[in-house]
Design a protein around this motif. Structure first.
Motif, PDB file in Angstrom:
ATOM      1  N   MET A  48       0.860  -1.200   0.000  1.00  0.00           N
ATOM      2  CA  MET A  48       0.000   0.000   0.000  1.00  0.00           C
ATOM      3  C   MET A  48       0.880   1.228   0.000  1.00  0.00           C
ATOM      4  N   ALA A  78      -7.945  17.085  21.728  1.00  0.00           N
ATOM      5  CA  ALA A  78      -8.373  16.292  20.583  1.00  0.00           C
ATOM      6  C   ALA A  78      -9.840  15.950  20.789  1.00  0.00           C
ATOM      7  N   ILE A  79     -10.689  16.578  19.995  1.00  0.00           N
ATOM      8  CA  ILE A  79     -12.149  16.443  20.091  1.00  0.00           C
ATOM      9  C   ILE A  79     -12.626  16.719  21.514  1.00  0.00           C
ATOM     10  N   ASP A  80     -12.742  15.703  22.376  1.00  0.00           N
ATOM     11  CA  ASP A  80     -13.254  16.001  23.716  1.00  0.00           C
ATOM     12  C   ASP A  80     -12.265  15.602  24.802  1.00  0.00           C
ATOM     13  N   GLU A  81     -11.008  15.422  24.413  1.00  0.00           N
ATOM     14  CA  GLU A  81     -10.037  15.018  25.410  1.00  0.00           C
ATOM     15  C   GLU A  81      -8.874  15.983  25.478  1.00  0.00           C
ATOM     16  N   VAL A 116       1.725   4.864  18.171  1.00  0.00           N
ATOM     17  CA  VAL A 116       1.356   5.240  16.808  1.00  0.00           C
ATOM     18  C   VAL A 116       2.645   5.472  16.030  1.00  0.00           C
ATOM     19  N   ASP A 117       2.688   4.940  14.829  1.00  0.00           N
ATOM     20  CA  ASP A 117       3.883   4.976  13.994  1.00  0.00           C
ATOM     21  C   ASP A 117       3.857   6.232  13.129  1.00  0.00           C
ATOM     22  N   TYR A 118       4.723   7.215  13.453  1.00  0.00           N
ATOM     23  CA  TYR A 118       4.847   8.402  12.602  1.00  0.00           C
ATOM     24  C   TYR A 118       6.217   8.438  11.944  1.00  0.00           C
ATOM     25  N   VAL A 119       6.774   7.261  11.679  1.00  0.00           N
ATOM     26  CA  VAL A 119       8.138   7.207  11.134  1.00  0.00           C
ATOM     27  C   VAL A 119       8.179   7.853   9.754  1.00  0.00           C
ATOM     28  N   LYS A 175       4.340   0.624  10.165  1.00  0.00           N
ATOM     29  CA  LYS A 175       3.857   0.877   8.807  1.00  0.00           C
ATOM     30  C   LYS A 175       4.792   0.239   7.788  1.00  0.00           C
ATOM     31  N   GLN A 209       6.383  10.248   8.544  1.00  0.00           N
ATOM     32  CA  GLN A 209       6.247  11.700   8.590  1.00  0.00           C
ATOM     33  C   GLN A 209       7.417  12.351   9.328  1.00  0.00           C
ATOM     34  N   VAL A 266      -7.118  19.267   4.083  1.00  0.00           N
ATOM     35  CA  VAL A 266      -7.702  18.186   4.887  1.00  0.00           C
ATOM     36  C   VAL A 266      -8.452  18.807   6.061  1.00  0.00           C
ATOM     37  N   PRO A 267      -9.754  18.556   6.134  1.00  0.00           N
ATOM     38  CA  PRO A 267     -10.493  19.144   7.257  1.00  0.00           C
ATOM     39  C   PRO A 267     -10.043  18.550   8.591  1.00  0.00           C
ATOM     40  N   GLN A 268     -10.039  19.365   9.603  1.00  0.00           N
ATOM     41  CA  GLN A 268      -9.643  18.912  10.940  1.00  0.00           C
ATOM     42  C   GLN A 268     -10.885  18.701  11.801  1.00  0.00           C
ATOM     43  N   ALA A 269     -10.822  17.698  12.645  1.00  0.00           N
ATOM     44  CA  ALA A 269     -11.934  17.442  13.552  1.00  0.00           C
ATOM     45  C   ALA A 269     -12.073  18.603  14.530  1.00  0.00           C
TER      46      ALA A 269
END
Lengths: 194, 380
Positions: free
Chosen positions: A1, A63-66, A100-103, A184, A105, A31-34
């Protein structure tokens, strides 16, 4: 992918365009943000955090409600312990621990801790970034015993080392499994059957 | 002259007093481990000195798989996590995506979801009563419980077309409206279930052998339970009144009136009885939800292929086994960037060693039974 944003490899090439100049780079669609909508107890928590954790160079977001609190990997355990022991916060329940894999980016992994307080009924996320080269962070099993299996699982899947963990042996993968399938970079299909 | 002949039978050196610990392996094919779960027991006689749980025999990498699927396809993967409470799993993922997209399903769809989830909770608990009784050698309750569970599954089949693995909930609603005779069938089923739960209650709860085997066994304090991250009936049996339906209400649970059964001793009997009371509350929730139902849409007007905005969301629901959550990191695409499930059985199983050490092997089976694990969700 592959996730190359605008690869035009599959599109039919324009007719008669041997030496046409490269088309102007198409602007990436926005890209819209939440939307962030903290509940009242979250707003109160976000206001108190910077002062209470002033010694640990934290960064408070949402982040949203946290409420999201970013800390450096070195300070993580101290921050967690304070969040649990300080009666004003009282985060006595570790809901979830994950990586979470942000390698791709940033060349980094992010460890995320979801906390909840049974007494105050508020919640928050604590995050720490780890470099790809040597992803290691201190264990929080001394703060919440429930972190034990989460950390073992994340060690299996992402190769993140939790220093000081009492028993960091494979949990969900076979003992002789090679590689870190959560990352990833690990292919979904093209690998040798175990 | 001949010397004294050596005696034919020599005296063996007298064995040292004391005993040697023995390692006993249980599983992964043992019927009492409720799936492919293995535990190594170090036993002194019949007493468990140490216990090492081994999981992962059913690890399919569901979370990684979810990163490669559309949000609508992930719902089918969630069905297969906790495979005895499928609707509850589906609710977790659709709630999370809806929270991320900031859409809300029509009121009728929400009520259908609640009714399905509560029926599923009863079905899951019925399975628990039966298998738990079998763990202790009582075969009869299982037969009655399976009879009642079958009726629930027949209702599920009429609604979703499948007895398990329904794939009925959608982001923004449910697949289709229920049939015309659904309400009458559901109400009739409620009565039958109430009778069934009472029957189990009479068969087991006050039974002397049952009490001998469960009361005072596998005790965990509320404080320890929180430290281990336990949730659901296992946590509430230890006296902590934590239920996501009340503490962070989702869907339309706020409009419904129901109690949260809480235990006091935190032993196996409490963990069993909390589930009996909980199933009765579920019947009451179903009746209230049916009374609130009004004709209307069952699907919100949203894109067929959900494309949530970039962001992170954690949503969770009260599953029969505990607090099941999902953490989604979205980069604005049609597929999640990262998806992580909070598996309640996985957390509950961690405490098994603490609960079991010091008890007999037969109690280890009972204690594992009260944790009510489903390996599909433990291993993912």
């Amino acid at each position: 992918m592959t996730t190359q944003g605008s690869s035009g490899a599959n599109k039919p090439s324009d007719p008669g365009g041997e030496s046409t100049p490269a088309p102007a780079k198409r602007r990436e669609p926005e890209v819209p943000q939440a939307a962030v909508a903290l509940p009242p107890e979250g707003v109160a928590l976000a206001e108190r955090l910077p002062e209470a954790l002033a010694a640990h160079e934290i960064e408070v977001g949402a982040a949203i409600d946290e409420v999201v609190c970013r800390v450096t990997a070195d300070h993580l355990v101290d921050v967690c312990r304070q969040l649990k022991d300080d009666p004003a916060f009282g985060f006595d329940y570790l809901r979830l621990l994950t990586v979470v894999d942000y390698v791709e980016q940033d060349g980094e992994f992010e460890v995320v801790y979801h906390l909840y307080s049974m007494t105050h009924r508020h919640k928050m996320m604590v995050k720490a970034r780890l470099p790809e080269r040597r992803p290691s962070i201190s264990t929080v099993t001394g703060v919440w015993r429930g972190a034990d299996w989460y950390e073992r699982e994340m060690h299996d899947l992402f190769g993140v080392v939790f220093d000081g963990h009492p028993n960091l042996v494979p949990l969900v993968l076979p003992d002789d499994f090679d590689g870190f399938p959560g990352r990833k970079s690990y292919p979904l299909n093209d690998y040798e059957e175990w | 002259m001949t010397e004294n002949p050596t005696p034919m039978v020599t005296q063996l050196p007298s064995p040292e007093p004391g005993t040697v610990d023995m390692m006993v392996n249980m599983g992964p094919q043992h019927p009492a481990t409720h799936g492919v779960f293995r535990m190594e027991l170090r036993v002194d006689g019949e007493q468990v000195q140490d216990l090492v749980p081994h999981i992962g025999y059913l690890h399919r990498g569901s979370e990684k798989l979810c990163e490669y699927e559309l949000y609508s396809q992930i719902i089918t993967l969630f069905d297969r996590l906790d495979y005895v409470s499928n609707f509850n799993n589906e609710l977790v993922i659709v709630t999370a995506v809806e929270k991320l997209m900031d859409v809300s399903p029509p009121p009728r769809a929400e009520l259908i979801r609640i009714i399905m989830c509560e029926f599923n909770r009863i079905a899951s608990h019925l399975l628990f009563y039966g298998t738990f009784a079998i763990d202790m050698g009582a075969i009869t309750p299982l037969l009655y419980n399976f009879r009642d569970r079958e009726k629930i599954q027949a209702l599920f089949e009429s609604v979703s077309g499948a007895r398990m693995m329904h794939n009925y909930f959608r982001v923004g609603g449910v697949k289709e409206d229920v049939a015309d005779d659904f309400v009458s069938r559901a109400l009739a089923l409620c009565e039958e279930l109430e009778r069934g739960i009472d029957e189990t209650d009479r068969l087991l709860t006050e039974n002397e052998i049952f009490l001998e085997r469960t009361s005072g066994i596998g005790v965990i304090s509320g404080e320890d339970a929180l430290d281990w991250g336990l949730s659901g009936p296992v946590l509430r049996a230890s006296g902590v009144p934590y239920d996501v339906r009340v503490d962070e209400p989702y869907s339309r649970y706020e409009e419904l009136d129901f109690g949260i059964p809480v235990g006091s001793a935190g032993d196996c009997w409490d963990r069993f009885y909390v589930r009996i009371l909980e199933a009765r509350e579920s019947v009451s929730i179903i009746r209230q939800a049916i009374a609130l139902m009004e004709p209307g849409d069952t699907m919100a007007k949203i894109r067929r292929i959900a494309r949530p905005p970039a962001g992170e969301v954690y949503a969770h629901c009260e599953n029969p086994r505990g607090d099941m959550g999902v953490y989604i990191v979205s980069d604005g695409g049609e597929r999640p960037y990262r998806l992580k499930v909070r598996p309640p059985s996985f957390c509950n199983l961690q405490a098994l060693r603490d609960l079991t050490v010091g008890h007999y092997i037969a109690d280890a089976v009972v204690i594992l039974g009260t944790l009510d694990i489903v390996l599909g969700e433990v291993d993912r």
